[in-house]
Write an enzyme that holds these catalytic residues in place. Structure first.
Site, PDB file in Angstrom:
ATOM      1  N   ASP A 186      38.943  36.156  48.564  1.00 12.45           N
ATOM      2  CA  ASP A 186      37.881  36.673  47.704  1.00 12.45           C
ATOM      3  C   ASP A 186      36.720  37.254  48.505  1.00 12.45           C
ATOM      4  O   ASP A 186      36.210  38.326  48.194  1.00 12.45           O
ATOM      5  CB  ASP A 186      37.338  35.555  46.799  1.00 12.45           C
ATOM      6  CG  ASP A 186      38.299  35.215  45.671  1.00 12.45           C
ATOM      7  OD1 ASP A 186      39.066  36.104  45.260  1.00 12.45           O
ATOM      8  OD2 ASP A 186      38.296  34.063  45.214  1.00 12.45           O
ATOM      9  N   ALA A 189      32.017  39.244  43.183  1.00 11.72           N
ATOM     10  CA  ALA A 189      31.733  40.083  42.021  1.00 11.72           C
ATOM     11  C   ALA A 189      32.659  39.707  40.872  1.00 11.72           C
ATOM     12  O   ALA A 189      33.819  39.349  41.091  1.00 11.72           O
ATOM     13  CB  ALA A 189      31.915  41.554  42.378  1.00 11.72           C
ATOM     14  N   ARG A 220      35.575  41.640  35.855  1.00  8.50           N
ATOM     15  CA  ARG A 220      35.719  42.108  34.480  1.00  8.50           C
ATOM     16  C   ARG A 220      34.831  43.318  34.165  1.00  8.50           C
ATOM     17  O   ARG A 220      34.945  43.893  33.083  1.00  8.50           O
ATOM     18  CB  ARG A 220      35.387  40.981  33.503  1.00  8.50           C
ATOM     19  CG  ARG A 220      33.919  40.580  33.471  1.00  8.50           C
ATOM     20  CD  ARG A 220      33.601  39.455  32.512  1.00  8.50           C
ATOM     21  NE  ARG A 220      34.173  38.193  32.922  1.00  8.50           N
ATOM     22  CZ  ARG A 220      33.987  37.046  32.272  1.00  8.50           C
ATOM     23  NH1 ARG A 220      33.250  37.018  31.181  1.00  8.50           N
ATOM     24  NH2 ARG A 220      34.530  35.922  32.702  1.00  8.50           N
TER      25      ARG A 220
END
Length: 507
Positions: A244, A379, A382
């Site tokens: 990530d 971040a 979506r």
């Protein structure tokens, strides 16, 4: 009144009653589209634009030439796709009503056909220049038939000349040395992080993995294979971060290493790609995923005036600010509806911020005017789907970003909120007090997503990134020891015969 006169008047009265009822129903239904004036355009009407799900648009226009701004009805337009030379076509078609007078038509081909005719019909009348004819072989997603010229492919795809984020990321590197990187990057990151080392050579993909958790490699494999079926990629060697968090924390003046990541930050130097989530949604549109940039456009909730004027959020507990948001929601339920659907990071706080609520369909988010976007571990991925809906996004200030964030403008495409959420209630109240202005921001954000985050632009971004990065290489990319060949998936059921492949000379 005589019986003869009554028998004459009754049919007339019945006719007039029926006529006025029809006129009233037509008036209530709004303007009627004109087959001749209605507009049809988009990449799905061009032979050389090969996408997993091809798409094009219909804008309903009335007889006076005015665009309709509300839906004329979900079943207004009919689309048929046939081949002029084959009796059966295996093509799945969907006509998606965007509720604003326009429609998005998407279709996924499961085989390659010649001379496709796309019929767009309004009450059995051809719309605009229908039938639209795609001549020659029209390739499906699984067909391995790359365009040999990158510039021709980019022109066919109508790719932008440049992507500012790519220019910003690569400006940190005067040159790239694949030989040096092949030695130094695994030593520096390969023990504690999960990485993929890729080489593309002669348009074939090779990979070696480092680290324990390398399952996300499938997303990078898939986009490289898909892109290499469409266009010949430059010879290139690079490393992909499968985690990530972006990795390269050194200053530009130090010996920085080029690492490709799905997320960037103001404190790191990683080269940013479209997220794995957005990438997969493009590759699997009309396939195994249901949430994608096209499906959202047909599920944007009720019209703006009928949406709930409450700020909405659902998600898991992946950041402290999300806990604060739920606390705010409890204190101000008339302004915020926020709750957790899963606890993972702060399990010891579940009694304070629970109970968990049931999962809410993403499409139901758009019953609310205001969508809160808060970072997760990095971040919140979506954001593309929130933007393309029909609500306004209240976006948290953040040091993390996706490949398109730097092109978004606060107060133009979204409403900014402080990282600590201290001004969230104030911004929600401002939105309630400035409804027309907020509606314009929502529409601008939606248009940005429609223009920049659809599948064709995602493919363009990846290609441009690889093309520009390849120019920086000062040593030849190599198939290193330990690399394996990532093979194209077999398509035995519906093979294609690429017209660009020269037949082998017979012995």
């Amino acid at each position: 009144m005589s019986l003869r006169l009554f028998s004459w008047l009754l049919p007339l009265l019945l006719y007039l009653n029926l006529f006025f009822r029809r006129e009233l129903a037509a008036a209530e239904a709004g303007p009627i589209p004109s087959a001749a004036k209605t507009l049809v355009w988009g990449p799905g009407l061009e032979t050389d634009i090969v996408l997993p799900a091809r798409f094009f648009y219909i804008q309903a226009v009335d007889s006076s030439g005015r665009n309709l701004t509300t839906s004329p009805g979900e079943k207004t337009f009919e689309v048929k796709i046939v081949s002029a030379v084959e009796e059966f076509t295996r093509i799945w078609i969907q006509v998606l009503d965007r509720q604003d007078g326009s429609f998005l038509v998407r279709y996924r081909m499961y085989a390659t056909y010649r001379d496709i005719h796309i019929h767009v019909l309004l009450k059995n009348k051809h719309v605009a220049k229908s039938p639209f004819i795609l001549k020659g072989p029209v390739y499906h997603e699984g067909c391995d038939c790359p365009e040999s010229s990158g510039s021709v492919w980019e022109a066919n795809m109508h790719c932008p000349q440049a992507f500012p984020q790519i220019d910003r990321d690569l400006a940190l590197y005067a040159s790239v040395d694949p030989d040096r990187n092949a030695q130094e990057i695994p030593q520096r990151f390969g023990q504690r992080q999960s990485l993929c080392h890729y080489t593309v050579k002669d348009n074939k993909v090779y990979v070696q993995t480092f680290g324990e958790h390398v399952g996300f490699r499938i997303f990078m494999d898939s986009i490289l294979l898909s892109l290499s079926r469409k266009v010949r990629l430059p010879d290139i060697e690079f490393f992909v971060n499968l985690g990530d968090w972006p990795l390269e924390k050194r200053k530009p003046t130090e010996n920085i290493h080029p690492i490709f990541s799905w997320c960037g930050s103001n404190n790191t130097r990683d080269i940013v790609m479209p997220t794995y989530d957005l990438t997969e949604s493009v590759l699997e549109t009309m396939g195994r995923v249901s949430l994608d940039m096209m499906s959202v456009q047909a599920n944007t909730g009720p019209p703006w005036p009928e949406k709930n004027a409450t700020a909405f959020w659902r998600g898991r507990d992946s950041r402290q600010e999300r806990l604060e948001l739920v606390k705010l929601s409890r204190a101000h339920p008339n302004m915020i509806d926020a709750a957790f659907t899963n606890f993972f990071f702060f399990k010891h706080d579940e009694s304070l911020y629970g109970p968990l609520v049931k999962h809410v369909s993403f499409f139901d988010f758009f019953k609310y005017k205001y969508q809160i976007n808060i970072d997760g571990t990095v971040a919140a991925y979506r954001l593309p789907y929130l933007l393309v809906g029909d609500s306004v996004v209240l976006k948290q200030d953040s040091s993390y970003y996706e490949h398109f964030y730097n092109e978004l403008q606060p107060w133009e495409h979204y409403i900014p909120i402080r990282a600590d959420l201290r001004d969230l209630l104030e911004k929600i109240q401002w939105a309630r007090d400035h409804d027309e202005e907020v509606k314009k921001i929502a529409l601008a954000g939606q248009q940005f997503a429609r223009n920049n985050l659809m599948g064709d632009k995602i493919f363009c971004y990846y290609y441009k990134l690889f093309q520009e990065y390849a120019k920086l290489q000062v040593t030849e990319p190599k198939i290193r020891e330990g690399m394996e060949h990532v093979e194209q998936p077999s398509d035995d059921l519906f093979p294609c015969y690429c017209h660009r492949m020269k037949p082998k000379d017979e012995l």
